[in-house]
Design a protein around this motif. Structure first.
Motif: not given
Length: 277
Positions: A175, A177-178, A181-182, A196, A200
């Motif tokens: 993903d 988006e993850l 974000l980080i 991540v 994942s």
């Protein structure tokens, strides 16, 4: 059967509710039914095989029979050849598998971390993965000689390139988006990899391991065909050369059992991980 997607709650005190008990019971019955039919198919096949040889419909010299295989397997256990040949094949397979898992994971991590490196090496990985590994076996014998070292390398060569490609592709589909974000929160690409990408990708890694264990076994057998004096691959080649079909078929059945056991071990590890989620 109750749908597994239906939300089921426990009663106060932690005791399972009636819905939970019904679901668990239905789930167990389903798995028992699957196991029963799997065993039934095997028993019917063996019974038809034995009956066909006893009735003379198929030649026992060329096709052997379940009873002959059992007798030969018992003989192998008595003279310890079963443990000697099965043990060496199993050891070579496990070593190849562990090396493929470690190297494939590290290489995929490096390719994801360095995009330019992945762009450079990707065509070479595709070519090496597509190359028939049986064509490399004679070359490995020239380079490394005969013995376990050559066989382990042969086992690695069958699985490692596909493992790298599969893991790297999976890492690239995590993903986005993850990752954003980080990175937005001040994390580095290294943080994204270890916090991540890898967490994942655990299901992908376990699934990849299930494929690799079978491929490593195939590679080891290819190596034993050409460069061994011990192991189940050697017994298969030797049995075909001297027309000892009992030896050949018994060795193949042992290989099937090894493949199933190793696969089930990794599958149980996968199930344990899913239960913790």
């Amino acid at each position: 059967m109750i749908s597994p997607t239906k939300k089921i709650t426990a009663e106060p005190g932690g005791r399972p509710s009636n819905a939970q008990e019904a679901y668990i019971l239905a789930h167990r019955k389903h798995h028992h039914k699957i196991a029963f039919f799997r065993l039934l198919i095997l028993l019917v096949f063996l019974a038809l095989w034995e009956a066909a040889t006893q009735a003379g419909y198929i030649d026992i010299f060329f096709f052997s029979s379940p009873s002959a295989v059992v007798k030969y397997l018992y003989q192998m256990i008595l003279d310890a050849s079963f443990f000697r040949h099965t043990g060496i094949t199993l050891l070579e397979t496990v070593v190849s598998f562990l090396l493929v898992t470690a190297f494939g994971l590290m290489a995929a991590m490096l390719l994801w971390y360095q995009n330019s490196l992945s762009e450079i090496l990707e065509p070479y990985l595709v070519v090496l993965n597509s190359l028939p590994k049986s064509a490399l076996a004679p070359l490995l014998i020239v380079w490394l000689g005969t013995g376990s070292k050559t066989i382990i390398v042969a086992g690695i060569s069958v699985a490692v390139f596909g493992s790298i490609i599969s893991l790297y592709t999976g890492f690239c589909h995590v993903d986005e988006e993850l990752l954003k974000l980080i990175l937005t929160l001040g994390g580095t690409r290294k943080d994204a990899l270890f916090k991540v990408i890898l967490p994942s990708s655990v299901p992908l890694i376990l699934s990849n391991m299930k494929v690799n264990i079978g491929l490593c076994l195939v590679g080891v057998i290819i190596g034993e065909f050409l460069a061994a004096r011990r192991g189940l691959g050697y017994l298969i080649i030797y049995g075909s050369q001297v027309f000892q079909l009992n030896m050949l078929i018994t060795s193949i059945i042992i290989l099937c059992a090894i493949a199933m056991i190793l696969y089930k071990l990794i599958q149980s590890l996968e199930h344990s991980y899913k239960k913790k989620q």
